[in-house]
Scaffold this active site. Structure first.
Site, short mmCIF file in Angstrom:
data_model
loop_
_atom_site.label_atom_id
_atom_site.label_comp_id
_atom_site.label_asym_id
_atom_site.label_seq_id
_atom_site.Cartn_x
_atom_site.Cartn_y
_atom_site.Cartn_z
N ARG A 88 37.14 39.77 27.21
CA ARG A 88 36.30 40.02 28.38
C ARG A 88 34.91 40.47 27.98
NH1 ARG A 88 41.01 41.06 32.24
NH2 ARG A 88 40.04 41.13 34.27
N ARG A 122 45.56 40.21 48.60
CA ARG A 122 46.51 39.89 47.54
C ARG A 122 47.60 40.96 47.44
NH1 ARG A 122 44.67 39.08 41.29
NH2 ARG A 122 44.18 41.29 41.35
N ARG A 153 47.69 45.83 44.67
CA ARG A 153 47.42 46.48 43.39
C ARG A 153 46.48 47.66 43.59
NH1 ARG A 153 45.89 42.06 38.85
NH2 ARG A 153 44.19 43.52 38.54
N ARG A 164 34.69 45.49 39.15
CA ARG A 164 35.24 44.42 38.31
C ARG A 164 34.36 43.17 38.36
NH1 ARG A 164 40.61 44.52 41.27
NH2 ARG A 164 41.39 42.85 39.97
P1 AMP Z 1 43.51 41.74 35.33
O1 AMP Z 1 44.97 41.86 35.61
O2 AMP Z 1 43.19 40.68 34.33
O3 AMP Z 1 42.70 41.62 36.59
O4 AMP Z 1 43.07 43.13 34.64
C1 AMP Z 1 43.24 44.35 35.31
C2 AMP Z 1 42.47 45.45 34.61
O5 AMP Z 1 42.98 45.64 33.28
C3 AMP Z 1 40.98 45.23 34.44
O6 AMP Z 1 40.24 45.52 35.62
C4 AMP Z 1 40.69 46.20 33.30
O7 AMP Z 1 40.68 47.54 33.78
C5 AMP Z 1 41.91 46.03 32.41
N1 AMP Z 1 41.71 44.94 31.44
C6 AMP Z 1 42.25 43.70 31.50
N2 AMP Z 1 41.84 42.95 30.47
C7 AMP Z 1 41.02 43.74 29.74
C8 AMP Z 1 40.27 43.54 28.54
N3 AMP Z 1 40.23 42.36 27.90
N4 AMP Z 1 39.54 44.58 28.07
C9 AMP Z 1 39.55 45.77 28.68
N5 AMP Z 1 40.22 46.03 29.82
C10 AMP Z 1 40.95 45.03 30.35
#
Ligand code: AMP
Length: 207
Positions: A88, A122, A153, A164
């Site tokens: 990311r 969602r 969530r 985000r």
């Molecule tokens: P997601 O399920 O992909 O939407 O991720 C949910 C949350 O997990 C994000 O908003 C971040 O807080 C954390 N997160 C996910 N992927 C990463 C990453 N590559 N680096 C740091 N934090 C992450």
């Protein structure tokens, strides 16, 4: 075949990860899901992660790379790895160079307005099966697959969604330029229905 799925929150990375991994028998690194699991642990580290997730911020790179390396040590990924939500940041992309060589980067492109609409509606079960306007559950509030209740969530609040999106545009989107010179970036219209998005991805993977 090692694949990265890039896209803002709500672009369908989780849904397409499940589709692609099943079709091509790939190991999955879904970092957000792995972090949500860490956040359920009643330890100082678990609580720290829970806090970061609730605010929509990124967890430190030391945590992300440690989790990924630990998972990959346990798995035998002969057919390849699908990275969902990692990298990311540029720093994470550079760290990934030592972990896997990437063959495909799919950018799931969608507008911020559509993201906000999708995330506000969602829900998911505790196993991570996702529902929303484009994927309604058969029974309201119940997962079709395992019958667990569906809930929003904790980071799908308006404040966390905005944070985000800012992080996505500032830190993650530049990765498209990072990978472009390798001719491995494919932009997919993620505003379509999930099965259409998957069909577009398959067209490229089956070439
Ligand atoms: P997601 O399920 O992909 O939407 O991720 C949910 C949350 O997990 C994000 O908003 C971040 O807080 C954390 N997160 C996910 N992927 C990463 C990453 N590559 N680096 C740091 N934090 C992450």
């Amino acid at each position: 075949m090692n694949i990265i799925l890039l896209g803002p929150p709500g672009s369908g990375k989780g849904t397409q990860t499940a589709n692609i991994a099943k079709e091509y028998c790939l190991c999955v690194i879904s970092l957000g899901a792995m972090l949500r699991e860490e956040a359920t642990k009643d330890t100082p580290h678990g609580k720290e992660i829970k806090n970061i997730l609730a605010k929509g911020e990124l967890v430190p790179i030391e945590t992300t790379t440690k989790i990924i390396k630990k998972k990959l040590q346990k798995e035998n990924c002969t057919k390849g790895i699908l990275f969902d939500g990692f990298p990311r940041t540029l720093e994470q992309a550079e760290a990934l160079e030592d972990i896997a060589s990437i063959d495909y980067v799919f950018e799931l492109a969608i507008s911020d307005d559509e993201v906000i609409k999708r995330l506000s509606n969602r829900t998911q079960c505790k196993k991570g099966h996702i529902y929303g306007p484009t994927i309604p559950s058969k029974k309201q509030g119940i997962c079709d697959i395992d019958g667990f209740p569906l809930a929003q969530r904790e980071d799908d609040t308006q404040e966390a969604i905005e944070e985000r999106l800012v992080i996505y545009h500032d830190e993650t989107e530049p990765l498209i330029e990072y990978y472009k010179p390798r001719n491995i970036v494919h932009t997919i219209d993620a505003s379509k229905k999930p099965d259409k998005v998957f069909a577009d991805i398959k067209k490229i993977l089956n070439l």
